[in-house]
Design a protein around this motif. Structure first.
Motif, PDB file in Angstrom:
ATOM      1  N   VAL A   1       5.346 -11.928  -9.145  1.00 41.06           N
ATOM      2  CA  VAL A   1       5.902 -11.355  -7.921  1.00 41.06           C
ATOM      3  C   VAL A   1       6.027  -9.848  -8.117  1.00 41.06           C
ATOM      4  O   VAL A   1       6.462  -9.387  -9.182  1.00 41.06           O
ATOM      5  CB  VAL A   1       7.276 -11.985  -7.595  1.00 41.06           C
ATOM      6  N   PRO A   2       5.645  -9.052  -7.123  1.00 39.44           N
ATOM      7  CA  PRO A   2       5.702  -7.591  -7.278  1.00 39.44           C
ATOM      8  C   PRO A   2       7.079  -7.090  -7.711  1.00 39.44           C
ATOM      9  O   PRO A   2       8.109  -7.528  -7.197  1.00 39.44           O
ATOM     10  CB  PRO A   2       5.345  -7.073  -5.883  1.00 39.44           C
ATOM     11  N   ALA A   3       7.091  -6.166  -8.649  1.00 44.25           N
ATOM     12  CA  ALA A   3       8.340  -5.598  -9.171  1.00 44.25           C
ATOM     13  C   ALA A   3       9.128  -4.854  -8.105  1.00 44.25           C
ATOM     14  O   ALA A   3      10.312  -4.608  -8.281  1.00 44.25           O
ATOM     15  CB  ALA A   3       8.045  -4.674 -10.353  1.00 44.25           C
ATOM     16  N   ALA A   4       8.495  -4.518  -7.012  1.00 41.26           N
ATOM     17  CA  ALA A   4       9.196  -3.846  -5.924  1.00 41.26           C
ATOM     18  C   ALA A   4      10.159  -4.790  -5.193  1.00 41.26           C
ATOM     19  O   ALA A   4      11.033  -4.336  -4.457  1.00 41.26           O
ATOM     20  CB  ALA A   4       8.190  -3.270  -4.929  1.00 41.26           C
ATOM     21  N   ASN A   5      10.020  -6.083  -5.405  1.00 41.09           N
ATOM     22  CA  ASN A   5      10.873  -7.073  -4.756  1.00 41.09           C
ATOM     23  C   ASN A   5      12.172  -7.224  -5.562  1.00 41.09           C
ATOM     24  O   ASN A   5      12.174  -7.755  -6.658  1.00 41.09           O
ATOM     25  CB  ASN A   5      10.114  -8.415  -4.674  1.00 41.09           C
TER      26      ASN A   5
ATOM     27  N   ARG B   1      13.115  -9.255  -9.091  1.00 43.60           N
ATOM     28  CA  ARG B   1      13.591  -8.575 -10.312  1.00 43.60           C
ATOM     29  C   ARG B   1      14.888  -9.212 -10.802  1.00 43.60           C
ATOM     30  O   ARG B   1      15.060  -9.471 -11.994  1.00 43.60           O
ATOM     31  CB  ARG B   1      13.818  -7.084 -10.051  1.00 43.60           C
TER      32      ARG B   1
END
Length: 143
Positions: free
Chosen positions: A58-62, A66
């Motif tokens: 899952v993208p770290a921007a989420n 995190r």
């Protein structure tokens, strides 16, 4: 596949004997970590790696991803059960799940859950009634 409900006790050293039915699946080791509803999730090592990889994808921007990754991995503890199928539950995980002496160990498919016995009974009373009284699908496309 892990199935069933068992009622082992936590010993004075913080160890639990996992059910004999699970012996083959856990022989190479387990990873336990914080689960939802204040229980512990226990995975066979290979399954834990698959789950962790899906979370890491899952993208770290989420922010939620995190946070989930931190809670899930930072509290993880791995070990190989001894010949009696005992594993030690670290104090931080015992505190998280409110574990005392009497436990409920559940086989829930791809993982084992460890609950304080009283907490499991309270949760089951609520969720069992909701499941029994549900109208329509509980799990879309499955049940």
């Amino acid at each position: 596949m892990f199935l069933g409900t068992y009622a082992p006790r936590l010993d004075e050293k913080g160890r639990i004997i996992l059910p004999a039915k699970f012996a083959e699946a856990i022989a190479d080791g387990v990873v336990m970590t914080r689960g939802q509803e204040r229980c512990l999730y226990v995975f066979a090592r290979e399954e834990f790696e698959r789950v962790a990889e899906r979370i890491r994808a899952v993208p770290a921007a989420n922010r939620d991803a995190r946070n989930a990754l931190r809670v899930f991995l930072a509290g993880a503890h791995d070990e190989v059960p001894d010949k009696q199928r005992r594993v030690t539950i670290p104090p931080v995980l015992r505190a998280y799940a409110g574990l005392d002496r009497d436990l409920a160990v559940l086989g829930v498919g791809d993982r084992i859950e460890i609950w304080d016995a009283a907490a499991w009974e309270a949760n089951l009373a609520t969720t069992e009634d909701a499941f029994a009284d549900a109208e329509g699908e509980v799990v879309p496309g499955v049940l």
